[in-house]
Write a protein that holds these residues in place. Sequence first.
Motif, PDB file in Angstrom:
ATOM      1  N   ASP A 291       0.834  -1.222   0.000  1.00 27.00           N
ATOM      2  CA  ASP A 291       0.000   0.000   0.000  1.00 27.00           C
ATOM      3  C   ASP A 291       0.859   1.259   0.000  1.00 27.00           C
ATOM      4  O   ASP A 291       0.418   2.330  -0.413  1.00 27.00           O
ATOM      5  CB  ASP A 291      -0.896   0.060   1.248  1.00 27.00           C
ATOM      6  CG  ASP A 291      -1.920  -1.048   1.241  1.00 27.00           C
ATOM      7  OD1 ASP A 291      -2.034  -1.724   0.199  1.00 27.00           O
ATOM      8  OD2 ASP A 291      -2.578  -1.251   2.283  1.00 27.00           O
ATOM      9  N   LYS A 292       2.075   1.142   0.531  1.00 24.74           N
ATOM     10  CA  LYS A 292       2.996   2.286   0.588  1.00 24.74           C
ATOM     11  C   LYS A 292       4.161   2.060  -0.368  1.00 24.74           C
ATOM     12  O   LYS A 292       5.275   2.565  -0.153  1.00 24.74           O
ATOM     13  CB  LYS A 292       3.515   2.476   2.030  1.00 24.74           C
ATOM     14  CG  LYS A 292       2.415   2.852   3.015  1.00 24.74           C
ATOM     15  CD  LYS A 292       1.919   4.273   2.765  1.00 24.74           C
ATOM     16  CE  LYS A 292       0.723   4.629   3.635  1.00 24.74           C
ATOM     17  NZ  LYS A 292       0.055   5.868   3.161  1.00 24.74           N
TER      18      LYS A 292
ATOM     19  N   LYS B 254       4.495  -3.313  -8.820  1.00 25.23           N
ATOM     20  CA  LYS B 254       4.822  -1.932  -9.182  1.00 25.23           C
ATOM     21  C   LYS B 254       6.115  -1.409  -8.571  1.00 25.23           C
ATOM     22  O   LYS B 254       6.792  -0.562  -9.149  1.00 25.23           O
ATOM     23  CB  LYS B 254       3.647  -1.072  -8.701  1.00 25.23           C
ATOM     24  CG  LYS B 254       3.668   0.352  -9.112  1.00 25.23           C
ATOM     25  CD  LYS B 254       2.341   1.021  -8.772  1.00 25.23           C
ATOM     26  CE  LYS B 254       2.452   2.518  -8.864  1.00 25.23           C
ATOM     27  NZ  LYS B 254       1.207   3.192  -8.527  1.00 25.23           N
TER      28      LYS B 254
ATOM     29  N   ALA C 167       9.925   2.165  -2.674  1.00 25.10           N
ATOM     30  CA  ALA C 167       9.843   3.566  -3.144  1.00 25.10           C
ATOM     31  C   ALA C 167      10.530   4.539  -2.195  1.00 25.10           C
ATOM     32  O   ALA C 167      10.227   5.729  -2.215  1.00 25.10           O
ATOM     33  CB  ALA C 167       8.388   3.967  -3.345  1.00 25.10           C
TER      34      ALA C 167
ATOM     35  N   ALA D  27      12.712   5.505   1.734  1.00 23.19           N
ATOM     36  CA  ALA D  27      12.429   5.515   3.174  1.00 23.19           C
ATOM     37  C   ALA D  27      11.016   6.066   3.347  1.00 23.19           C
ATOM     38  O   ALA D  27      10.504   6.773   2.472  1.00 23.19           O
ATOM     39  CB  ALA D  27      13.441   6.397   3.886  1.00 23.19           C
ATOM     40  N   ASP D  28      10.383   5.730   4.453  1.00 26.23           N
ATOM     41  CA  ASP D  28       9.002   6.172   4.679  1.00 26.23           C
ATOM     42  C   ASP D  28       9.001   7.649   5.060  1.00 26.23           C
ATOM     43  O   ASP D  28       9.395   8.021   6.176  1.00 26.23           O
ATOM     44  CB  ASP D  28       8.358   5.326   5.782  1.00 26.23           C
ATOM     45  CG  ASP D  28       6.863   5.591   5.867  1.00 26.23           C
ATOM     46  OD1 ASP D  28       6.437   6.746   5.621  1.00 26.23           O
ATOM     47  OD2 ASP D  28       6.121   4.646   6.174  1.00 26.23           O
ATOM     48  N   ILE D  29       8.558   8.476   4.123  1.00 21.10           N
ATOM     49  CA  ILE D  29       8.629   9.927   4.294  1.00 21.10           C
ATOM     50  C   ILE D  29       7.784  10.381   5.493  1.00 21.10           C
ATOM     51  O   ILE D  29       8.133  11.333   6.191  1.00 21.10           O
ATOM     52  CB  ILE D  29       8.189  10.624   2.984  1.00 21.10           C
ATOM     53  CG1 ILE D  29       9.189  10.278   1.865  1.00 21.10           C
ATOM     54  CG2 ILE D  29       8.100  12.136   3.161  1.00 21.10           C
ATOM     55  CD1 ILE D  29       8.698  10.579   0.455  1.00 21.10           C
TER      56      ILE D  29
ATOM     57  N   LEU E  85      13.618   3.646  -5.532  1.00 25.65           N
ATOM     58  CA  LEU E  85      13.876   5.077  -5.361  1.00 25.65           C
ATOM     59  C   LEU E  85      14.419   5.339  -3.963  1.00 25.65           C
ATOM     60  O   LEU E  85      14.013   4.674  -3.001  1.00 25.65           O
ATOM     61  CB  LEU E  85      12.584   5.871  -5.550  1.00 25.65           C
ATOM     62  CG  LEU E  85      11.890   5.679  -6.898  1.00 25.65           C
ATOM     63  CD1 LEU E  85      10.573   6.452  -6.932  1.00 25.65           C
ATOM     64  CD2 LEU E  85      12.794   6.125  -8.045  1.00 25.65           C
TER      65      LEU E  85
ATOM     66  N   PHE F 153       5.183  16.594  -0.181  1.00 25.82           N
ATOM     67  CA  PHE F 153       4.944  15.205  -0.619  1.00 25.82           C
ATOM     68  C   PHE F 153       3.711  14.646   0.061  1.00 25.82           C
ATOM     69  O   PHE F 153       2.829  14.083  -0.585  1.00 25.82           O
ATOM     70  CB  PHE F 153       6.152  14.297  -0.322  1.00 25.82           C
ATOM     71  CG  PHE F 153       5.879  12.861  -0.719  1.00 25.82           C
ATOM     72  CD1 PHE F 153       6.003  12.460  -2.042  1.00 25.82           C
ATOM     73  CD2 PHE F 153       5.445  11.927   0.216  1.00 25.82           C
ATOM     74  CE1 PHE F 153       5.705  11.148  -2.425  1.00 25.82           C
ATOM     75  CE2 PHE F 153       5.141  10.614  -0.154  1.00 25.82           C
ATOM     76  CZ  PHE F 153       5.273  10.229  -1.480  1.00 25.82           C
TER      77      PHE F 153
ATOM     78  N   LYS G  73       0.587  16.006  -1.189  1.00 23.74           N
ATOM     79  CA  LYS G  73       0.448  15.747  -2.620  1.00 23.74           C
ATOM     80  C   LYS G  73       0.434  17.051  -3.430  1.00 23.74           C
ATOM     81  O   LYS G  73      -0.444  17.294  -4.249  1.00 23.74           O
ATOM     82  CB  LYS G  73      -0.804  14.907  -2.909  1.00 23.74           C
ATOM     83  CG  LYS G  73      -0.776  13.542  -2.190  1.00 23.74           C
ATOM     84  CD  LYS G  73      -1.925  12.661  -2.588  1.00 23.74           C
ATOM     85  CE  LYS G  73      -2.026  11.395  -1.745  1.00 23.74           C
ATOM     86  NZ  LYS G  73      -0.920  10.459  -1.887  1.00 23.74           N
TER      87      LYS G  73
HETATM   88  N1  COA Z   1       7.222   7.143   1.896  1.00 21.64           N
HETATM   89  C1  COA Z   1       5.961   7.074   2.347  1.00 21.64           C
HETATM   90  N2  COA Z   1       4.904   6.809   1.585  1.00 21.64           N
HETATM   91  C2  COA Z   1       5.153   6.574   0.280  1.00 21.64           C
HETATM   92  C3  COA Z   1       6.424   6.634  -0.279  1.00 21.64           C
HETATM   93  C4  COA Z   1       7.503   6.929   0.597  1.00 21.64           C
HETATM   94  N3  COA Z   1       8.766   6.971   0.165  1.00 21.64           N
HETATM   95  N4  COA Z   1       6.335   6.379  -1.622  1.00 21.64           N
HETATM   96  C5  COA Z   1       5.035   6.162  -1.871  1.00 21.64           C
HETATM   97  N5  COA Z   1       4.312   6.269  -0.725  1.00 21.64           N
HETATM   98  C6  COA Z   1       2.872   6.102  -0.562  1.00 21.64           C
HETATM   99  C7  COA Z   1       2.091   7.289  -1.094  1.00 21.64           C
HETATM  100  O1  COA Z   1       2.058   8.340  -0.128  1.00 21.64           O
HETATM  101  C8  COA Z   1       0.745   6.656  -1.335  1.00 21.64           C
HETATM  102  O2  COA Z   1       0.106   6.495  -0.092  1.00 21.64           O
HETATM  103  P1  COA Z   1      -1.487   6.823   0.064  1.00 21.64           P
HETATM  104  O3  COA Z   1      -2.153   5.884  -0.910  1.00 21.64           O
HETATM  105  O4  COA Z   1      -1.768   6.476   1.498  1.00 21.64           O
HETATM  106  O5  COA Z   1      -1.642   8.264  -0.288  1.00 21.64           O
HETATM  107  C9  COA Z   1       1.109   5.244  -1.819  1.00 21.64           C
HETATM  108  O6  COA Z   1       2.445   5.002  -1.347  1.00 21.64           O
HETATM  109  C10 COA Z   1       1.110   5.117  -3.314  1.00 21.64           C
HETATM  110  O7  COA Z   1       1.963   6.111  -3.855  1.00 21.64           O
HETATM  111  P2  COA Z   1       1.513   7.156  -5.001  1.00 21.64           P
HETATM  112  O8  COA Z   1       2.407   8.346  -4.892  1.00 21.64           O
HETATM  113  O9  COA Z   1       0.051   7.375  -4.937  1.00 21.64           O
HETATM  114  O10 COA Z   1       1.862   6.289  -6.303  1.00 21.64           O
HETATM  115  P3  COA Z   1       2.224   6.841  -7.758  1.00 21.64           P
HETATM  116  O11 COA Z   1       2.228   5.666  -8.651  1.00 21.64           O
HETATM  117  O12 COA Z   1       1.373   8.016  -8.103  1.00 21.64           O
HETATM  118  O13 COA Z   1       3.736   7.402  -7.623  1.00 21.64           O
HETATM  119  C11 COA Z   1       6.046   7.301  -6.921  1.00 21.64           C
HETATM  120  C12 COA Z   1       4.784   6.517  -7.368  1.00 21.64           C
HETATM  121  C13 COA Z   1       7.078   6.276  -6.490  1.00 21.64           C
HETATM  122  C14 COA Z   1       6.588   8.127  -8.090  1.00 21.64           C
HETATM  123  C15 COA Z   1       5.689   8.232  -5.746  1.00 21.64           C
HETATM  124  O14 COA Z   1       5.001   7.472  -4.753  1.00 21.64           O
HETATM  125  C16 COA Z   1       6.857   8.886  -5.096  1.00 21.64           C
HETATM  126  O15 COA Z   1       7.397   9.846  -5.610  1.00 21.64           O
HETATM  127  N6  COA Z   1       7.277   8.383  -3.921  1.00 21.64           N
HETATM  128  C17 COA Z   1       8.334   8.965  -3.133  1.00 21.64           C
HETATM  129  C18 COA Z   1       9.680   8.629  -3.706  1.00 21.64           C
HETATM  130  C19 COA Z   1      10.771   9.272  -2.879  1.00 21.64           C
HETATM  131  O16 COA Z   1      10.887  10.479  -2.773  1.00 21.64           O
HETATM  132  N7  COA Z   1      11.598   8.417  -2.265  1.00 21.64           N
HETATM  133  C20 COA Z   1      12.689   8.859  -1.462  1.00 21.64           C
HETATM  134  C21 COA Z   1      12.285   9.025  -0.061  1.00 21.64           C
HETATM  135  S1  COA Z   1      13.645   9.566   0.928  1.00 21.64           S
END
Ligand code: COA
Length: 259
Positions: free
Chosen positions: A23-24, A60, A64, A66-68, A109, A248, A251
């Motif tokens: 989910d995350k 997918k 993605a 660390a948990d932001i 990522l 972030f 959104k």
């Molecule tokens: N930390 C916490 N939550 C994250 C996350 C992260 N690194 N990456 C994704 N998620 C969560 C989103 O907040 C979302 O949660 P929600 O459904 O409760 O709102 C869920 O995962 C799905 O992500 P979403 O952004 O809706 O998917 P997408 O397909 O539109 O985009 C990414 C995918 C990977 C491009 C995008 O999630 C993203 O940019 N993630 C962060 C990447 C990042 O900066 N990583 C480095 C962190 S230090």
Amino acid sequence: MTYENLLTATDNGVLTITINRPDKLNALNKKTVSEISEAIKAAKDNADVKAIIITGSGPKSFVAGADIAEFVGLSVEQGKALAKMGQDAFRSIETCPKPVIAAVNGFALGGGCELSMACHLRVASENAKFGQPEVNLGLIAGYGGTQRLIQYIGKTKAAELHMTADMINAEQALTLGLVNYVVPADQLIAKCLEIIEKIKSKSPKAITGVINSVNAYFENGMDGFNAEIEEFGKCFATEDFKEGTSAFLEKRKANFTGK
Ligand code: COA
């Protein structure tokens, strides 16, 4: 052993660790990082485990980042402690005496790219994407990414990827030398197992010797990992970090001011 955020299964001497927070997009919260450390330690001590595959749950994402959400409100000291915890966990993968392969099945990522780089080999599915997008958050990589990306692809491209936050696809990662192979998604684990079968036919002691010797080549650069902890920690005192992470989570696009 059972874990909250990992699935583990051992078959024919191969332990598969699946990061399981789909989910995350399998983002690494602290609990997951500590479970990865525990799973690697258990694997080191288990004579039945000959090799390890690390992958992500779902079609997918590998991981993605660390948990932001867990970054919010951290102090400089807490930021440094977080980086140290991540670096230590990933170092335990890199120094694992048994071969560890990342099966990168989607987004790798930030901490996900760093996790894959801590593994000895990387096989990517065709839909994999790699990047170090921390600057989008007003941050830098903190789990070894500033150091290991240079080791794999050189300073020129590593600096670009860290500074632009650009994502690269699997073919680009292959061309740059970041991954060993790119295969269709449905062949990802089979390719890892094929490599492991080859390695398993060799002397385990010699394989550990390879791992230790390859790691030793880079050990003079260990100061860079400490610099990363310092710089990662400093980000937590900035307005830009607060803006980047809030943006972030809300959104929206971040508006950085340089403060
Ligand atoms: N930390 C916490 N939550 C994250 C996350 C992260 N690194 N990456 C994704 N998620 C969560 C989103 O907040 C979302 O949660 P929600 O459904 O409760 O709102 C869920 O995962 C799905 O992500 P979403 O952004 O809706 O998917 P997408 O397909 O539109 O985009 C990414 C995918 C990977 C491009 C995008 O999630 C993203 O940019 N993630 C962060 C990447 C990042 O900066 N990583 C480095 C962190 S230090």
